[in-house]
Scaffold this active site. Structure first.
Site, PDB file in Angstrom:
ATOM      1  N   TYR A  15      -2.714  -0.977  10.497  1.00 39.59           N
ATOM      2  CA  TYR A  15      -2.609  -1.203   9.044  1.00 39.59           C
ATOM      3  C   TYR A  15      -1.270  -0.694   8.514  1.00 39.59           C
ATOM      4  O   TYR A  15      -0.565  -1.409   7.784  1.00 39.59           O
ATOM      5  CB  TYR A  15      -3.775  -0.492   8.346  1.00 39.59           C
ATOM      6  CG  TYR A  15      -3.856  -0.695   6.849  1.00 39.59           C
ATOM      7  CD1 TYR A  15      -4.528  -1.791   6.316  1.00 39.59           C
ATOM      8  CD2 TYR A  15      -3.281   0.219   5.967  1.00 39.59           C
ATOM      9  CE1 TYR A  15      -4.627  -1.974   4.946  1.00 39.59           C
ATOM     10  CE2 TYR A  15      -3.378   0.045   4.593  1.00 39.59           C
ATOM     11  CZ  TYR A  15      -4.054  -1.046   4.079  1.00 39.59           C
ATOM     12  OH  TYR A  15      -4.148  -1.212   2.715  1.00 39.59           O
TER      13      TYR A  15
ATOM     14  N   SER B  60       0.864  -1.180   0.000  1.00 34.90           N
ATOM     15  CA  SER B  60       0.000   0.000   0.000  1.00 34.90           C
ATOM     16  C   SER B  60       0.900   1.230   0.000  1.00 34.90           C
ATOM     17  O   SER B  60       2.062   1.147   0.428  1.00 34.90           O
ATOM     18  CB  SER B  60      -0.850   0.014   1.268  1.00 34.90           C
ATOM     19  OG  SER B  60      -1.438   1.289   1.479  1.00 34.90           O
TER      20      SER B  60
HETATM   21  P1  NAD Z   1     -11.355  -5.989  -0.459  1.00 35.71           P
HETATM   22  O1  NAD Z   1     -11.899  -5.882   0.906  1.00 35.71           O
HETATM   23  O2  NAD Z   1     -12.260  -5.831  -1.631  1.00 35.71           O
HETATM   24  O3  NAD Z   1     -10.577  -7.358  -0.652  1.00 35.71           O
HETATM   25  C1  NAD Z   1      -9.802  -7.957   0.355  1.00 35.71           C
HETATM   26  C2  NAD Z   1      -9.903  -9.443   0.168  1.00 35.71           C
HETATM   27  O4  NAD Z   1      -9.091 -10.114   1.130  1.00 35.71           O
HETATM   28  C3  NAD Z   1     -11.322  -9.968   0.353  1.00 35.71           C
HETATM   29  O5  NAD Z   1     -11.578 -10.904  -0.673  1.00 35.71           O
HETATM   30  C4  NAD Z   1     -11.251 -10.656   1.698  1.00 35.71           C
HETATM   31  O6  NAD Z   1     -12.193 -11.692   1.839  1.00 35.71           O
HETATM   32  C5  NAD Z   1      -9.844 -11.178   1.662  1.00 35.71           C
HETATM   33  N1  NAD Z   1      -9.344 -11.561   2.976  1.00 35.71           N
HETATM   34  C6  NAD Z   1      -9.329 -10.823   4.119  1.00 35.71           C
HETATM   35  N2  NAD Z   1      -8.823 -11.542   5.127  1.00 35.71           N
HETATM   36  C7  NAD Z   1      -8.509 -12.764   4.616  1.00 35.71           C
HETATM   37  C8  NAD Z   1      -7.962 -13.950   5.171  1.00 35.71           C
HETATM   38  N3  NAD Z   1      -7.614 -14.029   6.475  1.00 35.71           N
HETATM   39  N4  NAD Z   1      -7.788 -15.014   4.356  1.00 35.71           N
HETATM   40  C9  NAD Z   1      -8.124 -14.950   3.045  1.00 35.71           C
HETATM   41  N5  NAD Z   1      -8.640 -13.861   2.474  1.00 35.71           N
HETATM   42  C10 NAD Z   1      -8.840 -12.780   3.259  1.00 35.71           C
HETATM   43  O7  NAD Z   1     -10.192  -4.885  -0.517  1.00 35.71           O
HETATM   44  P2  NAD Z   1      -9.098  -4.571  -1.666  1.00 35.71           P
HETATM   45  O8  NAD Z   1      -9.039  -3.109  -1.777  1.00 35.71           O
HETATM   46  O9  NAD Z   1      -9.316  -5.371  -2.866  1.00 35.71           O
HETATM   47  O10 NAD Z   1      -7.760  -5.041  -0.915  1.00 35.71           O
HETATM   48  C11 NAD Z   1      -6.828  -5.931  -1.469  1.00 35.71           C
HETATM   49  C12 NAD Z   1      -5.426  -5.590  -0.989  1.00 35.71           C
HETATM   50  O11 NAD Z   1      -5.068  -4.310  -1.511  1.00 35.71           O
HETATM   51  C13 NAD Z   1      -5.285  -5.483   0.533  1.00 35.71           C
HETATM   52  O12 NAD Z   1      -4.039  -6.047   0.926  1.00 35.71           O
HETATM   53  C14 NAD Z   1      -5.285  -3.987   0.771  1.00 35.71           C
HETATM   54  O13 NAD Z   1      -4.583  -3.642   1.942  1.00 35.71           O
HETATM   55  C15 NAD Z   1      -4.560  -3.516  -0.476  1.00 35.71           C
HETATM   56  N6  NAD Z   1      -4.770  -2.094  -0.789  1.00 35.71           N
HETATM   57  C16 NAD Z   1      -5.990  -1.621  -1.179  1.00 35.71           C
HETATM   58  C17 NAD Z   1      -6.121  -0.271  -1.476  1.00 35.71           C
HETATM   59  C18 NAD Z   1      -7.418   0.330  -1.944  1.00 35.71           C
HETATM   60  O14 NAD Z   1      -7.471   1.558  -2.091  1.00 35.71           O
HETATM   61  N7  NAD Z   1      -8.463  -0.423  -2.185  1.00 35.71           N
HETATM   62  C19 NAD Z   1      -5.018   0.580  -1.376  1.00 35.71           C
HETATM   63  C20 NAD Z   1      -3.799   0.058  -0.971  1.00 35.71           C
HETATM   64  C21 NAD Z   1      -3.685  -1.285  -0.688  1.00 35.71           C
END
Ligand code: NAD
Length: 270
Positions: A168, A155
């Site tokens: 986080y 991130s």
């Molecule tokens: P999201 O909530 O749509 O997806 C997260 C996924 O991780 C979900 O499918 C959830 O079920 C799964 N998950 C959570 N805990 C889990 C576990 N213990 N075992 C298996 N699966 C698990 O959110 P996203 O935005 O798609 O996030 C994906 C990644 O991207 C994360 O690591 C998040 O920190 C990172 N991220 C997202 C953003 C953003 O702006 N959306 C920015 C920076 C980083």
């Protein structure tokens, strides 16, 4: 030319939603066979099955794989399922992650641990399983190819501090040095390890930051490029790092953030 992942097997964690779903679809479109990991609950399983169906309908190959990535046993099962189904694993995309915001004076140990267990320990468990699998291969890869690739989804908060999300930011800061240490350790074995660091991407995890006109306006002040990111923006960067086009790239973090890490408030501050 388009990135070519034909014949490769990729595990994408948390692939039933958001960025993980986007990565699974883009890798499959590039020819990879994809293991669509989802949490072992009904709702996640249903959405994981939908992602598999989307890939198969488009002519690709995929299998759903339930596993809580913070559980050592579940991660072992995940990799066993992948190798039973597709014989091997070539690419791990460590994507699953969560947020549990709280002011520090109110943050419970459970909130701290849940985020660290998923975002940092879960990524360690999957990276270890992938490294073991890559290292167990008996034949070295041909020139220009790696013995395996690990991609962390970190991130912008691996470098930007985040008030009220200390758990986080700590987890993503941890991922940064976990990634670099593994890259240093595994490079001689021809395993490449990199991160993609998304900025603000339109997914359920951060919906309050973009789902009203007012919050979107505030958000865009942080993004010089003038738009929110989409899962495909992240997925295309992951596909490149997963391909042999990036064969000389290891230990690096690729920011996919529309310039969020460029201190945009300094524009015009001279
Ligand atoms: P999201 O909530 O749509 O997806 C997260 C996924 O991780 C979900 O499918 C959830 O079920 C799964 N998950 C959570 N805990 C889990 C576990 N213990 N075992 C298996 N699966 C698990 O959110 P996203 O935005 O798609 O996030 C994906 C990644 O991207 C994360 O690591 C998040 O920190 C990172 N991220 C997202 C953003 C953003 O702006 N959306 C920015 C920076 C980083």
């Amino acid at each position: 030319h388009a990135v070519d992942l034909s014949g490769r097997v990729a595990i994408v964690t948390g692939a039933n939603s958001g960025i993980g779903r986007g990565i699974a679809l883009v890798l499959a479109a590039a020819g990879a066979r994809v293991v669509v990991n989802h949490r072992p609950n009904e709702d996640s399983a249903r959405r994981g099955a939908e992602v598999v169906q989307e890939i198969v309908s488009a002519g690709g190959q995929a299998v759903a794989a339930p596993a809580d990535i913070s559980s050592e046993d579940d991660v072992e099962h995940l990799f066993r399922l992948a190798s039973d189904h597709f014989q091997t694993v070539d690419i791990l995309v460590n994507n699953a992650g969560i947020e549990q915001p709280a002011a520090i004076q109110d943050m419970t140990l459970a909130q701290w641990q849940k985020v660290i267990d998923t975002n940092l320990t879960g990524q360690f468990l999957c990276a270890r399983a992938a490294a073991r699998m890559f290292l167990s291969r008996s034949t070295p890869p041909p020139a220009g190819e790696a013995a395996g690739k690990i991609i962390f989804i970190s991130s912008v908060h691996e470098v930007i501090p985040w008030a009220f999300q200390a758990n986080y930011a700590a987890s993503k800061g941890g991922v940064s040095l976990l990634m670099q240490s593994l890259a240093q350790e595994l490079a001689p074995m021809k395993i490449r390890v990199n991160s993609v660091a998304p900025g603000a991407i339109r997914t359920p995890i951060n919906a309050p930051a973009w789902n009203t006109p007012d919050s979107m306006k505030e958000l865009l002040k942080l993004i010089p490029y003038g738009r929110i990111g989409e899962p495909e923006d992240v997925a295309r960067a992951v596909a490149w790092l997963a391909s042999d086009d990036s064969d000389y790239v290891t230990g690096t973090t690729l920011f996919v953030d529309g310039g969020m890490t460029l201190y945009p408030e300094f524009r015009g501050a001279g």
